[in-house]
Design an enzyme around this catalytic site. Structure first.
Site, short mmCIF file in Angstrom:
data_model
loop_
_atom_site.label_atom_id
_atom_site.label_comp_id
_atom_site.label_asym_id
_atom_site.label_seq_id
_atom_site.Cartn_x
_atom_site.Cartn_y
_atom_site.Cartn_z
N ARG A 16 51.25 42.92 18.90
CA ARG A 16 52.42 43.69 18.54
C ARG A 16 53.51 43.46 19.60
O ARG A 16 53.21 43.14 20.73
CB ARG A 16 52.10 45.18 18.46
N TYR A 27 51.67 38.26 12.97
CA TYR A 27 50.55 38.99 13.57
C TYR A 27 50.35 40.37 12.92
O TYR A 27 51.32 41.04 12.53
CB TYR A 27 50.77 39.16 15.08
N LYS A 60 50.43 50.13 11.03
CA LYS A 60 51.21 50.84 12.06
C LYS A 60 52.60 51.23 11.53
O LYS A 60 53.10 52.31 11.83
CB LYS A 60 51.35 49.98 13.31
N HIS A 112 47.34 58.72 15.09
CA HIS A 112 46.59 57.55 15.56
C HIS A 112 45.18 58.00 15.95
O HIS A 112 44.86 58.07 17.14
CB HIS A 112 47.34 56.95 16.76
N SER A 135 44.95 52.58 23.27
CA SER A 135 44.21 51.33 23.10
C SER A 135 43.29 51.08 24.29
O SER A 135 43.50 51.62 25.38
CB SER A 135 45.18 50.16 22.92
N CYS A 160 40.25 52.12 24.72
CA CYS A 160 39.36 53.23 25.03
C CYS A 160 38.12 53.24 24.12
O CYS A 160 37.29 54.14 24.23
CB CYS A 160 40.09 54.56 24.90
N ASP A 215 41.06 54.35 12.97
CA ASP A 215 42.36 54.15 13.61
C ASP A 215 43.42 55.18 13.23
O ASP A 215 44.21 55.56 14.08
CB ASP A 215 42.88 52.74 13.29
N ARG A 244 40.94 39.34 16.80
CA ARG A 244 40.64 40.44 15.87
C ARG A 244 39.67 40.06 14.77
O ARG A 244 39.53 38.89 14.43
CB ARG A 244 41.96 40.86 15.18
O1 TSX Z 1 33.91 52.00 23.73
C1 TSX Z 1 33.58 52.49 24.79
N1 TSX Z 1 33.10 53.79 24.82
C2 TSX Z 1 33.09 54.62 23.59
C3 TSX Z 1 31.90 54.31 22.80
C4 TSX Z 1 31.41 55.10 21.87
N2 TSX Z 1 33.66 51.73 25.93
C5 TSX Z 1 34.23 50.39 25.91
C6 TSX Z 1 35.71 50.47 26.17
C7 TSX Z 1 36.44 49.20 25.97
C8 TSX Z 1 37.01 49.07 24.60
C9 TSX Z 1 33.24 52.27 27.11
N3 TSX Z 1 33.22 51.76 28.35
C10 TSX Z 1 32.73 53.57 27.17
C11 TSX Z 1 32.63 54.35 26.00
O2 TSX Z 1 32.18 55.48 26.03
N4 TSX Z 1 32.42 53.83 28.47
C12 TSX Z 1 32.72 52.71 29.17
C13 TSX Z 1 32.53 52.55 30.63
C14 TSX Z 1 31.17 51.94 30.87
C15 TSX Z 1 31.05 50.56 30.82
C16 TSX Z 1 29.78 50.00 31.05
C17 TSX Z 1 28.70 50.82 31.31
C18 TSX Z 1 28.84 52.17 31.35
C19 TSX Z 1 30.09 52.75 31.13
N5 TSX Z 1 27.48 50.18 31.60
C20 TSX Z 1 26.33 50.76 32.09
O3 TSX Z 1 26.29 51.92 32.39
C21 TSX Z 1 25.18 49.88 32.20
MN MN Z 2 45.30 51.60 16.87
#
Ligand code: TSX
Ligand code: MN
Length: 593
Positions: free
Chosen positions: A80, A208, A217, A237, A259, A261, A286, A378
């Site tokens: 975007r 895109y 969006k 969102h 984004s 998260c 989303d 994607r």
């Molecule tokens: O999606 C994530 N969530 C929500 C899942 C239901 N991610 C990935 C974010 C990038 C898009 C996360 N990353 C989450 C999370 O709850 N938490 C984390 C941080 C994290 C990353 C790796 C580990 C732990 C926490 N690994 C180990 O503990 C081995």
């Molecule tokens: Mn979104």
């Protein structure tokens, strides 16, 4: 089927407003031919073959990825473009301080020049589509005109597209008018313009997703949020999920996350062993459209029909249900390809292949310093592929929402989970959402970017008024959902994540659901309600209790700094910045002193 150049020769509709508009667009863009999309299987096959013949899509190995294709976009057109996205309202004030604004006459003038003759030698596709369940009073009809067969095939997955949309529209004039042309992809001639006062979107110069699939969006969020303010509903969102308890009771939760998260991961989450009898069902990953129901509760529909998800990081550990969803009938964009015609991206399960074709079609070898898949690559996949798709996704009235969760990515300050004292305090929690930047793309990493309700790039009007709309809705919702804040991303002094996240978030989700039904007590703090000692179910979780303590800890010193930054942000929002939110901030500050 192909029709006369005047755009009227279709058997699909006799809607005069629609036929007139298509004729006007054709006169402007001067395509060689016009194709009205009916959404049929035969049409999908015909257009897919055309896309393959013209190199727009590359077939993947049908033994590995049946019905799947790879698309490589122009390398300068992979995301975007917020700096080229405009809200074109009569006054600049209506767009507000967080949106780019262009006067409607100027935008129409500028883009008319670009669209003029822009489809010479090309096909103009007319895509009727519905955002939301067919026949739902919450749904909206849009028409997108585009010269991109990739857009047509993506819209087919992401929306309810074709004849059913025209049937729903009937002879009404109430449809979103979306005009899109790929142009020459020169970023100097790229504009994504929204005219909320005209229910119109003009997008030029990008192929895109977020810039070109106008239902998502552009309509469902930017135009949608404008309509929501006018008509007294929410276009947000947010993911929508259903939590099923062992006794079969369903509780629906929506969640706003900026984004990066993991919103799609959360929406498709699989509870850990300890919660074997619990299930999470996806309604949406989303966008949520929410309206007050006859029963006085807030009801939500997912306006979309598919998932346009980020590929890198998606694997059988982070999101098994997404991996199953993209096993067939999926369009991949800017991922890498394996020797045997499968897809690959950074963060996929298993060994890194020795050799790949990268997202730009170049040979790639293991150990290369460049990424094989684009970080914003994607998948476009039909929601019906999702093994945990809620059976209520097509319910015209939607699902009743018991809790709304606001989540950001914060290494410090914000605790694992917090429940607001009341609606206004909850809106304050959502309004102050912040997320730390991750990718090096933005330069600084770890800087907090304020992103109220995760809507900063998507609110189609003044952000201050948008937050006021949230506050004003309280009196329209007799039985409002409870509001929460979460943070999966708190880090310890060693720089490591304190909370395991992913499926283990079920432990937090269960507390949220129990609180929403007033089944569990809470501990009152100056910041909100938090779980009482022992109320977060941690059984079967093999991490030290101190880590959870640290993830849930609230430091008054950190918060004083936080509240100063929030004051600056509310200040920046200008004259529409709600007093109530400043008051919430001051109240919190006084509770700390
Ligand atoms: O999606 C994530 N969530 C929500 C899942 C239901 N991610 C990935 C974010 C990038 C898009 C996360 N990353 C989450 C999370 O709850 N938490 C984390 C941080 C994290 C990353 C790796 C580990 C732990 C926490 N690994 C180990 O503990 C081995
Ligand atoms: Mn979104």
């Amino acid at each position: 089927m192909a029709s006369q150049i005047d755009g009227t020769a279709t058997t699909l509709t006799r809607n005069k407003a629609l036929l007139d508009w298509v004729r006007d667009c054709a006169a402007l863009c001067q395509p060689d031919r016009i194709v009205w999309c009916d959404g049929s299987e035969a049409e999908k096959e015909r257009l897919t073959k055309h896309a393959v013949d013209t190199g727009v899509l590359i077939p993947l190995n049908p033994a590995k990825r049946p019905g799947c294709y790879l698309h490589r976009s122009n390398p300068n057109d992979v995301a975007r473009v917020e700096h080229l996205t405009f809200i074109c309202t009569k006054t600049q004030e209506a767009a507000g301080p967080t949106n780019n604004w262009m006067a409607p006459e100027e935008a129409y003038g500028k883009l008319t020049k670009l669209f003029h003759g822009s489809m010479k030698g090309r096909t103009m596709y007319v895509i009727p589509y519905v955002m939301g369940p067919l026949g739902s009073p919450l749904s909206r009809v849009g028409l997108e005109i585009t010269d991109s067969v990739y857009v047509v095939l993506n819209m087919r997955i992401m929306t309810r597209m074709g004849k059913p949309a025209l049937d729903m529209l009937g002879d009404s004039n109430d449809f979103n008018r979306g005009l899109h042309c790929t142009g020459d992809l020169n970023p100097e001639r790229r504009y994504i313009c929204h005219f909320p006062e005209d229910n119109t979107i003009w997008s030029f110069g990008s192929g895109y997703g977020g810039n070109a699939l106008l239902g998502k969006k552009c309509l469902a969020l930017r135009i949608g949020s404008w309509l929501g303010k006018d008509e007294g509903w929410f276009a947000e969102h947010m993911l929508i999920l259903g939590v099923e308890s062992p006794d079969g009771h369903m509780t629906y939760v929506t969640g706003a996350f900026p984004s990066a998260c993991g919103k799609t991961n959360f929406a498709m989450m699989i509870p850990p062993k300890r919660f074997a009898k619990w299930k999470v069902w996806t309604v949406g990953d989303d966008i949520a459209w929410m309206r007050v129901g006859k029963d006085g509760r807030l009801w939500a529909v997912n306006p979309e029909n598919g998932y346009f998800g980020v590929a890198p990081g998606t694997n059988f550990g982070s999101n098994p249900n997404a991996m199953k969803t993209i096993a067939r009938d999926t369009i991949f964009t800017n991922v890498a390809m394996t020797k045997d015609g499968d897809v690959w991206w950074e963060g996929m399960d298993g060994e890194v292949p020795d050799e790949l074709t990268d997202w730009q079609g170049r040979p790639w070898k293991k150990g290369s310093t460049e990424k094989a898949a684009h970080p914003n690559s994607r998948f476009t996949a039909p929601m019906t592929n999702n093994p945990v798709l809620s059976k209520h996704v097509n319910d015209p009235e939607g699902v009743p929402i018991s809790a709304i969760v606001f989540g950001g990515r914060r290494a410090t300050t914000v605790p694992l989970v917090l429940q607001s004292f009341n609606w206004a305090h909850g809106v304050f929690l959502g309004a102050t959402l912040g997320s730390e930047t991750t990718a090096a793309a933005t330069g600084k990493v770890g800087v907090v970017r304020r992103d109220p309700m995760a809507m900063l790039p998507f609110a189609g009007y003044n952000m201050g008024e948008y937050l006021q709309h949230w506050l004003d809705m309280q009196e329209k919702i007799p039985y409002p959902p409870k509001l929460f804040q979460v943070n999966w991303f708190r880090k310890g002094k060693d720089g490591k994540f304190l909370w395991p996240g992913f499926g283990e978030n079920m432990r937090v989700l269960k507390w949220i659901v129990d609180r929403a039904h007033v089944r569990v007590g809470g501990q009152e703090t100056p910041f909100g309600w938090v779980p009482k000692a022992g109320d977060l179910d941690l059984s079967g979780l093999d991490i030290p209790a101190e880590k959870v303590d640290e993830a849930t800890h609230i430091d008054a010193g950190e918060w004083k700094q936080e509240l100063t930054e929030e004051a600056d942000f509310f200040e920046m929002l200008g004259k529409f910045s709600p007093e109530t939110l400043q008051l919430q901030r001051k109240l919190l500050l006084s509770r700390l002193d």
